[in-house]
Design a protein around this motif. Sequence first.
Motif, PDB file in Angstrom:
ATOM      1  N   LEU A   1      24.569  -2.965  -2.314  1.00 49.53           N
ATOM      2  CA  LEU A   1      23.889  -2.458  -1.116  1.00 49.53           C
ATOM      3  C   LEU A   1      24.799  -2.527   0.101  1.00 49.53           C
ATOM      4  O   LEU A   1      24.925  -1.562   0.856  1.00 49.53           O
TER       5      LEU A   1
ATOM      6  N   PRO B   1       4.480  -3.102  -2.709  1.00 52.94           N
ATOM      7  CA  PRO B   1       5.579  -2.337  -3.309  1.00 52.94           C
ATOM      8  C   PRO B   1       6.001  -1.100  -2.521  1.00 52.94           C
ATOM      9  O   PRO B   1       5.189  -0.485  -1.835  1.00 52.94           O
TER      10      PRO B   1
ATOM     11  N   ASN C   1       6.818  -1.407  -9.322  1.00 52.95           N
ATOM     12  CA  ASN C   1       7.107  -2.830  -9.084  1.00 52.95           C
ATOM     13  C   ASN C   1       5.884  -3.609  -8.603  1.00 52.95           C
ATOM     14  O   ASN C   1       6.012  -4.777  -8.228  1.00 52.95           O
TER      15      ASN C   1
END
Length: 201
Positions: free
Chosen positions: A61, A103, A108
Amino acid sequence: MKNWIFACVSLLLLAQCRQAEKKADAAAAPAPEAAMHPAPDPYEVARGFAQETQAALGKTLQAQIGAHGPAEAISFCNVKALPIADSIARAHGATINRITDRPRNRANRANPEEARVMGMVRFSLSKEIQPDWLRLSENGTTYYYFPIMTNELCLQCHGAPGQQVTPEVGARLAELYPEDEALGYGPNQLRGLWKVSLKQP
Ligand code: HEC
Protein backbone atom coordinates in the motif's frame (compact mmCIF):
# COMPACT_ATOMS: atom_id res chain seq x y z
CA MET A 1 -18.56 -28.81 19.76
CA LYS A 2 -17.22 -25.31 20.04
CA ASN A 3 -14.35 -24.58 22.28
CA TRP A 4 -13.96 -20.91 23.07
CA ILE A 5 -10.56 -20.69 24.64
CA PHE A 6 -10.98 -17.08 25.59
CA ALA A 7 -14.07 -17.94 27.58
CA CYS A 8 -11.84 -19.63 30.16
CA VAL A 9 -11.22 -16.29 31.83
CA SER A 10 -12.54 -12.82 31.27
CA LEU A 11 -11.15 -10.94 28.30
CA LEU A 12 -9.24 -8.72 30.66
CA LEU A 13 -7.12 -11.69 31.61
CA LEU A 14 -6.25 -12.85 28.13
CA ALA A 15 -2.54 -12.45 28.57
CA GLN A 16 -2.58 -14.51 31.71
CA CYS A 17 -4.73 -17.09 29.99
CA ARG A 18 -2.08 -17.49 27.32
CA GLN A 19 0.66 -17.76 29.90
CA ALA A 20 -1.24 -20.38 31.85
CA GLU A 21 -1.65 -22.37 28.66
CA LYS A 22 2.07 -22.16 27.95
CA LYS A 23 2.84 -23.44 31.44
CA ALA A 24 0.40 -26.30 30.98
CA ASP A 25 2.14 -27.13 27.70
CA ALA A 26 5.50 -27.11 29.43
CA ALA A 27 4.24 -29.42 32.16
CA ALA A 28 3.18 -31.92 29.52
CA ALA A 29 6.57 -31.73 27.76
CA PRO A 30 7.31 -34.63 25.40
CA ALA A 31 10.19 -37.08 25.76
CA PRO A 32 13.64 -35.60 24.96
CA GLU A 33 13.93 -37.27 21.50
CA ALA A 34 10.59 -35.80 20.45
CA ALA A 35 11.55 -32.42 21.89
CA MET A 36 14.52 -32.24 19.51
CA HIS A 37 12.11 -31.66 16.64
CA PRO A 38 9.26 -29.79 18.24
CA ALA A 39 6.28 -29.05 16.05
CA PRO A 40 5.77 -25.31 15.59
CA ASP A 41 3.34 -23.85 18.10
CA PRO A 42 0.13 -23.35 16.08
CA TYR A 43 -0.48 -20.01 17.76
CA GLU A 44 2.95 -18.78 16.66
CA VAL A 45 2.24 -20.00 13.12
CA ALA A 46 -1.09 -18.15 13.10
CA ARG A 47 0.35 -14.97 14.55
CA GLY A 48 3.29 -15.02 12.15
CA PHE A 49 0.86 -15.50 9.27
CA ALA A 50 -1.25 -12.51 10.33
CA GLN A 51 1.82 -10.32 10.96
CA GLU A 52 3.52 -11.18 7.68
CA THR A 53 0.34 -10.61 5.72
CA GLN A 54 -0.24 -7.29 7.45
CA ALA A 55 3.37 -6.23 6.81
CA ALA A 56 3.18 -7.24 3.15
CA LEU A 57 -0.09 -5.39 2.70
CA GLY A 58 1.24 -2.27 4.43
CA LYS A 59 4.39 -2.30 2.30
CA THR A 60 2.45 -2.73 -0.93
CA LEU A 61 0.00 0.00 0.00
CA GLN A 62 2.71 2.44 1.01
CA ALA A 63 4.66 1.81 -2.18
CA GLN A 64 1.57 2.22 -4.38
CA ILE A 65 0.44 5.38 -2.58
CA GLY A 66 3.97 6.81 -2.85
CA ALA A 67 4.17 6.04 -6.56
CA HIS A 68 0.63 6.74 -7.77
CA GLY A 69 -1.38 8.40 -4.95
CA PRO A 70 -4.19 6.90 -2.85
CA ALA A 71 -6.87 6.83 -5.57
CA GLU A 72 -4.73 4.54 -7.72
CA ALA A 73 -3.66 2.45 -4.71
CA ILE A 74 -7.23 1.47 -3.88
CA SER A 75 -7.04 -1.80 -5.76
CA PHE A 76 -4.06 -2.86 -3.63
CA CYS A 77 -5.91 -3.10 -0.31
CA ASN A 78 -7.01 -6.61 -1.16
CA VAL A 79 -5.48 -9.45 0.85
CA LYS A 80 -6.41 -12.13 -1.65
CA ALA A 81 -4.09 -10.51 -4.16
CA LEU A 82 -1.06 -10.98 -1.91
CA PRO A 83 1.32 -13.76 -2.97
CA ILE A 84 2.67 -13.92 0.57
CA ALA A 85 -0.72 -14.94 1.93
CA ASP A 86 -0.83 -17.73 -0.63
CA SER A 87 2.62 -19.06 0.06
CA ILE A 88 2.21 -19.10 3.83
CA ALA A 89 -1.20 -20.68 3.47
CA ARG A 90 0.25 -23.46 1.32
CA ALA A 91 3.07 -24.15 3.76
CA HIS A 92 0.75 -24.54 6.75
CA GLY A 93 -2.57 -25.62 5.26
CA ALA A 94 -3.91 -22.35 6.62
CA THR A 95 -6.32 -19.72 5.41
CA ILE A 96 -6.41 -16.03 6.26
CA ASN A 97 -9.29 -13.59 6.01
CA ARG A 98 -9.99 -10.06 7.10
CA ILE A 99 -13.34 -9.52 8.67
CA THR A 100 -15.09 -6.45 10.00
CA ASP A 101 -18.46 -5.27 11.23
CA ARG A 102 -18.19 -2.18 8.96
CA PRO A 103 -17.19 -3.63 5.60
CA ARG A 104 -16.12 -1.88 2.47
CA ASN A 105 -16.18 -5.12 0.51
CA ARG A 106 -19.31 -7.01 1.55
CA ALA A 107 -17.40 -10.30 1.26
CA ASN A 108 -15.51 -9.25 4.39
CA ARG A 109 -18.58 -8.72 6.55
CA ALA A 110 -18.30 -10.53 9.89
CA ASN A 111 -20.87 -13.30 10.42
CA PRO A 112 -22.76 -13.16 13.75
CA GLU A 113 -20.12 -15.18 15.54
CA GLU A 114 -17.25 -13.10 14.15
CA ALA A 115 -19.16 -9.93 15.03
CA ARG A 116 -19.39 -11.24 18.58
CA VAL A 117 -15.62 -11.69 18.69
CA MET A 118 -15.19 -8.16 17.37
CA GLY A 119 -17.52 -6.86 20.06
CA MET A 120 -15.40 -8.55 22.71
CA VAL A 121 -12.21 -7.12 21.28
CA ARG A 122 -13.78 -3.66 21.15
CA PHE A 123 -14.92 -3.98 24.75
CA SER A 124 -11.46 -4.98 25.83
CA LEU A 125 -9.94 -2.02 23.95
CA SER A 126 -12.43 0.31 25.62
CA LYS A 127 -10.91 -0.87 28.91
CA GLU A 128 -7.51 0.08 27.47
CA ILE A 129 -6.45 -3.51 27.18
CA GLN A 130 -5.00 -4.58 23.85
CA PRO A 131 -6.12 -8.16 23.31
CA ASP A 132 -3.32 -10.08 21.71
CA TRP A 133 -5.30 -12.98 20.30
CA LEU A 134 -8.49 -14.96 20.57
CA ARG A 135 -9.01 -18.57 19.63
CA LEU A 136 -11.93 -20.77 18.77
CA SER A 137 -11.74 -24.47 17.91
CA GLU A 138 -14.48 -26.12 15.94
CA ASN A 139 -14.75 -29.34 13.91
CA GLY A 140 -11.02 -29.98 13.64
CA THR A 141 -10.08 -26.41 12.71
CA THR A 142 -8.74 -23.74 15.02
CA TYR A 143 -9.47 -20.09 14.30
CA TYR A 144 -7.20 -17.37 15.61
CA TYR A 145 -8.29 -13.74 15.65
CA PHE A 146 -5.91 -10.77 15.79
CA PRO A 147 -7.03 -7.13 15.94
CA ILE A 148 -6.43 -4.84 12.96
CA MET A 149 -5.97 -1.25 14.11
CA THR A 150 -5.98 1.91 12.02
CA ASN A 151 -3.03 4.27 11.71
CA GLU A 152 -2.58 7.53 9.82
CA LEU A 153 -1.89 5.75 6.53
CA CYS A 154 -5.27 4.02 6.62
CA LEU A 155 -7.20 7.25 7.02
CA GLN A 156 -6.49 8.30 3.44
CA CYS A 157 -9.06 5.67 2.48
CA HIS A 158 -10.89 4.96 5.76
CA GLY A 159 -10.98 8.40 7.41
CA ALA A 160 -13.51 11.19 7.09
CA PRO A 161 -14.58 12.18 3.56
CA GLY A 162 -13.50 15.70 2.73
CA GLN A 163 -10.85 15.57 5.46
CA GLN A 164 -8.33 12.73 5.19
CA VAL A 165 -10.24 11.17 2.28
CA THR A 166 -9.84 13.48 -0.70
CA PRO A 167 -12.76 14.03 -3.11
CA GLU A 168 -10.88 12.02 -5.75
CA VAL A 169 -10.46 9.02 -3.44
CA GLY A 170 -14.05 9.40 -2.19
CA ALA A 171 -15.38 9.34 -5.75
CA ARG A 172 -13.35 6.25 -6.68
CA LEU A 173 -14.52 4.43 -3.55
CA ALA A 174 -18.15 5.36 -4.16
CA GLU A 175 -17.87 4.00 -7.68
CA LEU A 176 -16.31 0.68 -6.64
CA TYR A 177 -18.07 0.20 -3.29
CA PRO A 178 -21.48 1.90 -3.35
CA GLU A 179 -22.39 0.34 0.02
CA ASP A 180 -19.10 1.29 1.69
CA GLU A 181 -19.36 1.33 5.50
CA ALA A 182 -15.64 1.72 6.08
CA LEU A 183 -15.29 5.50 6.17
CA GLY A 184 -15.11 7.81 9.15
CA TYR A 185 -12.44 6.02 11.19
CA GLY A 186 -9.90 7.85 13.33
CA PRO A 187 -6.37 6.70 14.12
CA ASN A 188 -5.80 3.74 16.43
CA GLN A 189 -9.33 2.35 16.14
CA LEU A 190 -10.39 -1.24 15.71
CA ARG A 191 -10.97 -1.66 11.98
CA GLY A 192 -11.33 -5.42 11.80
CA LEU A 193 -9.77 -8.75 12.65
CA TRP A 194 -7.39 -11.11 10.95
CA LYS A 195 -8.93 -14.55 11.09
CA VAL A 196 -6.40 -17.32 10.58
CA SER A 197 -7.63 -20.89 10.41
CA LEU A 198 -5.35 -23.86 10.93
CA LYS A 199 -6.26 -27.52 10.65
CA GLN A 200 -5.66 -29.24 13.96
CA PRO A 201 -2.86 -31.79 13.71
C1 HEC B 1 -5.44 3.29 -0.82
C2 HEC B 1 -6.65 3.12 -0.06
C3 HEC B 1 -6.60 2.29 1.19
C4 HEC B 1 -5.74 2.44 2.24
C5 HEC B 1 -4.60 3.42 2.41
C6 HEC B 1 -6.15 1.44 3.21
N1 HEC B 1 -7.22 0.73 2.76
FE1 HEC B 1 -8.19 -0.75 3.73
N2 HEC B 1 -9.38 -1.06 2.15
C7 HEC B 1 -9.32 -0.34 0.98
C8 HEC B 1 -10.16 -0.99 0.00
C9 HEC B 1 -10.38 -0.54 -1.43
C10 HEC B 1 -10.71 -2.14 0.63
C11 HEC B 1 -11.62 -3.18 0.03
C12 HEC B 1 -10.72 -4.30 -0.52
C13 HEC B 1 -11.46 -5.42 -1.13
O1 HEC B 1 -12.29 -5.19 -2.02
O2 HEC B 1 -11.20 -6.56 -0.71
C14 HEC B 1 -10.19 -2.14 1.98
C15 HEC B 1 -10.49 -3.12 2.88
C16 HEC B 1 -9.98 -3.17 4.15
C17 HEC B 1 -10.33 -4.17 5.14
C18 HEC B 1 -11.23 -5.37 4.94
C19 HEC B 1 -12.60 -5.15 5.44
C20 HEC B 1 -13.48 -4.37 4.52
O3 HEC B 1 -13.94 -3.30 4.95
O4 HEC B 1 -13.72 -4.80 3.37
C21 HEC B 1 -9.64 -3.85 6.27
C22 HEC B 1 -9.69 -4.59 7.59
C23 HEC B 1 -8.84 -2.70 5.97
N3 HEC B 1 -9.08 -2.29 4.68
C24 HEC B 1 -7.99 -2.12 6.87
C25 HEC B 1 -7.07 -1.15 6.50
C26 HEC B 1 -6.03 -0.66 7.39
C27 HEC B 1 -5.83 -1.15 8.82
C28 HEC B 1 -5.32 0.25 6.70
C29 HEC B 1 -4.08 0.98 7.15
C30 HEC B 1 -2.97 0.16 7.59
C31 HEC B 1 -5.92 0.36 5.38
N4 HEC B 1 -6.98 -0.50 5.31
C32 HEC B 1 -5.49 1.24 4.41
C33 HEC B 1 -8.58 0.80 0.73
C34 HEC B 1 -7.54 1.22 1.53
